[in-house]
Design a protein around this motif. Structure first.
Motif, PDB file in Angstrom:
ATOM      1  N   HIS A   1       0.840  -1.205   0.000  1.00 16.35           N
ATOM      2  CA  HIS A   1       0.000   0.000   0.000  1.00 16.35           C
ATOM      3  C   HIS A   1       0.875   1.255   0.000  1.00 16.35           C
ATOM      4  CE1 HIS A   1      -4.134  -1.424   0.362  1.00 16.35           C
ATOM      5  NE2 HIS A   1      -3.690  -2.387   1.164  1.00 16.35           N
TER       6      HIS A   1
ATOM      7  N   ARG B   1      -6.719  -2.775   7.407  1.00 18.70           N
ATOM      8  CA  ARG B   1      -8.157  -2.854   7.114  1.00 18.70           C
ATOM      9  C   ARG B   1      -8.624  -1.587   6.411  1.00 18.70           C
ATOM     10  NH1 ARG B   1     -12.546  -0.827   8.313  1.00 18.70           N
ATOM     11  NH2 ARG B   1     -11.801   0.469  10.006  1.00 18.70           N
TER      12      ARG B   1
ATOM     13  N   ASP C   1      -7.157  -1.522   2.828  1.00 16.71           N
ATOM     14  CA  ASP C   1      -7.883  -2.441   1.942  1.00 16.71           C
ATOM     15  C   ASP C   1      -9.246  -1.875   1.567  1.00 16.71           C
ATOM     16  OD1 ASP C   1      -5.775  -4.266   1.881  1.00 16.71           O
ATOM     17  OD2 ASP C   1      -6.651  -5.582   3.404  1.00 16.71           O
ATOM     18  N   ALA C   2      -9.879  -1.166   2.506  1.00 13.21           N
ATOM     19  CA  ALA C   2     -11.194  -0.569   2.242  1.00 13.21           C
ATOM     20  C   ALA C   2     -11.096   0.512   1.161  1.00 13.21           C
ATOM     21  CB  ALA C   2     -11.779   0.000   3.524  1.00 13.21           C
TER      22      ALA C   2
ATOM     23  N   ASP D   1      -9.557   0.274  -1.501  1.00 12.94           N
ATOM     24  CA  ASP D   1      -9.570  -0.405  -2.788  1.00 12.94           C
ATOM     25  C   ASP D   1     -10.934  -0.970  -3.155  1.00 12.94           C
ATOM     26  OD1 ASP D   1      -6.871   0.126  -3.125  1.00 12.94           O
ATOM     27  OD2 ASP D   1      -6.247  -1.788  -2.256  1.00 12.94           O
ATOM     28  N   GLU D   2     -11.876  -0.922  -2.219  1.00 13.13           N
ATOM     29  CA  GLU D   2     -13.206  -1.489  -2.488  1.00 13.13           C
ATOM     30  C   GLU D   2     -14.063  -0.558  -3.288  1.00 13.13           C
ATOM     31  OE1 GLU D   2     -14.688  -2.555   1.383  1.00 13.13           O
ATOM     32  OE2 GLU D   2     -13.272  -4.206   1.535  1.00 13.13           O
TER      33      GLU D   2
END
Length: 107
Positions: free
Chosen positions: A38, A100, A103-104, A106-107
């Motif tokens: 990231h 977390r 990663d969110a 990228d959603e």
């Protein structure tokens, strides 16, 4: 470690006379790898968007990329509270929470 083997060698890295905080050594290799992925994407995003032409789009993209970099650096322990001042379980939880949130993105 340096020849003196001080505790600071595990906490700080000096490059060209500038002192940088090292990654928290309590974090697993997998967690560090994911956070650094990231971090790399965020840094790349900052570079790429600064070279674009649309000022408003560049400003928004740079802000998003810097958010990613900041979250990753906090997760790695390289920014924010000094990792060695917190219990290991709290440091790992902080890194997992940063991951977390990253990663969110990228959603």
């Amino acid at each position: 470690m340096s020849e003196t083997g001080s505790v600071d060698d595990d906490r700080w890295l000096v490059i060209n006379g500038r002192k940088w905080r090292r990654t928290d050594r309590a974090l697993s290799e997998t967690l560090v790898s994911r956070l650094k992925s990231h971090l790399g994407r965020g840094r790349s995003g900052v570079r790429a968007t600064k070279s674009a032409g649309d000022e408003a789009a560049v400003a928004a993209a740079v802000a998003a990329a810097r958010t990613r970099v900041g979250l990753a650096k906090h997760g790695l322990g390289e920014r924010g509270p000094l990792w060695w001042d917190s219990p290991e379980k709290d440091r790992i939880a902080r890194a997992n929470e940063a991951l977390r949130q990253l990663d969110a993105l990228d959603e």
